[in-house]
Design a protein around this motif. Sequence first.
Motif, PDB file in Angstrom:
ATOM      1  N   TYR A 175     -48.540  18.683  23.472  1.00 14.32           N
ATOM      2  CA  TYR A 175     -49.852  18.062  23.407  1.00 14.32           C
ATOM      3  C   TYR A 175     -49.845  16.900  22.426  1.00 14.32           C
ATOM      4  CZ  TYR A 175     -51.425  22.227  25.820  1.00 14.32           C
ATOM      5  OH  TYR A 175     -51.580  23.225  26.738  1.00 14.32           O
ATOM      6  N   LEU A 176     -50.642  15.912  22.733  1.00 19.75           N
ATOM      7  CA  LEU A 176     -50.913  14.816  21.823  1.00 19.75           C
ATOM      8  C   LEU A 176     -52.248  15.134  21.168  1.00 19.75           C
ATOM      9  CD1 LEU A 176     -50.219  11.772  21.010  1.00 19.75           C
ATOM     10  CD2 LEU A 176     -51.987  11.208  22.654  1.00 19.75           C
ATOM     11  N   THR A 177     -52.289  15.158  19.838  1.00 17.07           N
ATOM     12  CA  THR A 177     -53.549  15.438  19.164  1.00 17.07           C
ATOM     13  C   THR A 177     -54.147  14.133  18.652  1.00 17.07           C
ATOM     14  OG1 THR A 177     -52.420  15.907  17.069  1.00 17.07           O
ATOM     15  CG2 THR A 177     -52.891  17.781  18.503  1.00 17.07           C
ATOM     16  N   PHE A 178     -55.478  14.086  18.673  1.00 18.89           N
ATOM     17  CA  PHE A 178     -56.167  12.892  18.198  1.00 18.89           C
ATOM     18  C   PHE A 178     -57.448  13.298  17.494  1.00 18.89           C
ATOM     19  CE2 PHE A 178     -57.807  13.642  22.422  1.00 18.89           C
ATOM     20  CZ  PHE A 178     -59.145  13.280  22.378  1.00 18.89           C
ATOM     21  N   GLU A 229     -48.223  15.076  29.410  1.00 15.44           N
ATOM     22  CA  GLU A 229     -47.950  14.603  30.763  1.00 15.44           C
ATOM     23  C   GLU A 229     -49.054  13.685  31.291  1.00 15.44           C
ATOM     24  OE1 GLU A 229     -47.825  17.979  29.971  1.00 15.44           O
ATOM     25  OE2 GLU A 229     -45.652  17.897  29.688  1.00 15.44           O
ATOM     26  N   ARG A 230     -50.261  13.809  30.762  1.00 16.09           N
ATOM     27  CA  ARG A 230     -51.396  12.979  31.196  1.00 16.09           C
ATOM     28  C   ARG A 230     -51.439  11.628  30.481  1.00 16.09           C
ATOM     29  NH1 ARG A 230     -53.368  15.060  35.533  1.00 16.09           N
ATOM     30  NH2 ARG A 230     -53.798  17.273  35.468  1.00 16.09           N
ATOM     31  N   VAL A 231     -50.782  11.532  29.335  1.00 20.64           N
ATOM     32  CA  VAL A 231     -50.839  10.329  28.514  1.00 20.64           C
ATOM     33  C   VAL A 231     -49.810   9.316  28.997  1.00 20.64           C
ATOM     34  CG1 VAL A 231     -50.599   9.399  26.176  1.00 20.64           C
ATOM     35  CG2 VAL A 231     -51.636  11.659  26.528  1.00 20.64           C
ATOM     36  N   VAL A 259     -54.417   5.778  26.841  1.00 20.22           N
ATOM     37  CA  VAL A 259     -54.492   5.532  28.282  1.00 20.22           C
ATOM     38  C   VAL A 259     -53.972   6.780  28.992  1.00 20.22           C
ATOM     39  CG1 VAL A 259     -53.743   4.067  30.190  1.00 20.22           C
ATOM     40  CG2 VAL A 259     -54.210   3.046  27.946  1.00 20.22           C
ATOM     41  N   LEU A 260     -54.832   7.356  29.841  1.00 21.89           N
ATOM     42  CA  LEU A 260     -54.547   8.625  30.520  1.00 21.89           C
ATOM     43  C   LEU A 260     -54.532   8.462  32.025  1.00 21.89           C
ATOM     44  CD1 LEU A 260     -57.253  10.760  28.715  1.00 21.89           C
ATOM     45  CD2 LEU A 260     -54.842  10.697  28.152  1.00 21.89           C
ATOM     46  N   ASN A 261     -53.784   9.315  32.686  1.00 21.81           N
ATOM     47  CA  ASN A 261     -53.853   9.476  34.137  1.00 21.81           C
ATOM     48  C   ASN A 261     -54.481  10.837  34.370  1.00 21.81           C
ATOM     49  OD1 ASN A 261     -52.464   7.059  34.935  1.00 21.81           O
ATOM     50  ND2 ASN A 261     -50.633   7.996  34.102  1.00 21.81           N
ATOM     51  N   ILE A 274     -57.631   5.885  32.900  1.00 20.26           N
ATOM     52  CA  ILE A 274     -58.778   5.616  32.032  1.00 20.26           C
ATOM     53  C   ILE A 274     -58.290   5.593  30.587  1.00 20.26           C
ATOM     54  CG2 ILE A 274     -59.398   8.063  31.879  1.00 20.26           C
ATOM     55  CD1 ILE A 274     -62.359   7.154  31.794  1.00 20.26           C
ATOM     56  N   GLY A 275     -58.970   4.842  29.759  1.00 25.20           N
ATOM     57  CA  GLY A 275     -58.682   4.839  28.332  1.00 25.20           C
ATOM     58  C   GLY A 275     -59.777   5.562  27.586  1.00 25.20           C
ATOM     59  N   ILE A 276     -59.419   6.194  26.480  1.00 27.08           N
ATOM     60  CA  ILE A 276     -60.415   6.804  25.607  1.00 27.08           C
ATOM     61  C   ILE A 276     -60.164   6.317  24.182  1.00 27.08           C
ATOM     62  CG2 ILE A 276     -60.859   8.845  27.023  1.00 27.08           C
ATOM     63  CD1 ILE A 276     -59.089  10.442  25.118  1.00 27.08           C
TER      64      ILE A 276
END
Length: 102
Positions: free
Chosen positions: A9-12, A24-26, A80-82, A92-94
Amino acid sequence: MRPEASGRYLTFGLGGETYALEVERVEVVLETTPITRVPKAPPHLRGVINYRGAVIPVADLGVRFGYGPTDAGPGSSVIVLNISYGPDEITIGILADSVSEV
């Protein structure tokens, strides 16, 4: 931890809280880039960015989650995510206050 919840996971950071996304979504984490506002867009849609020649919408989850607008200044990031949206895959970007390691 549940087996289906294990993985990378990427944490933010957002509004003083920590969130995680499946790696995998990033697609990429960008330093804050100029965001072009879209007229009459909802408040949580900050605007759009140009990423590799494609127009990508940027969402402000801080607004959506009730923290208020996320500062898009130095030190913040656009992730940027898929993601799956119905039968489609969209990009989309968040906005994030900070991004931590995987």
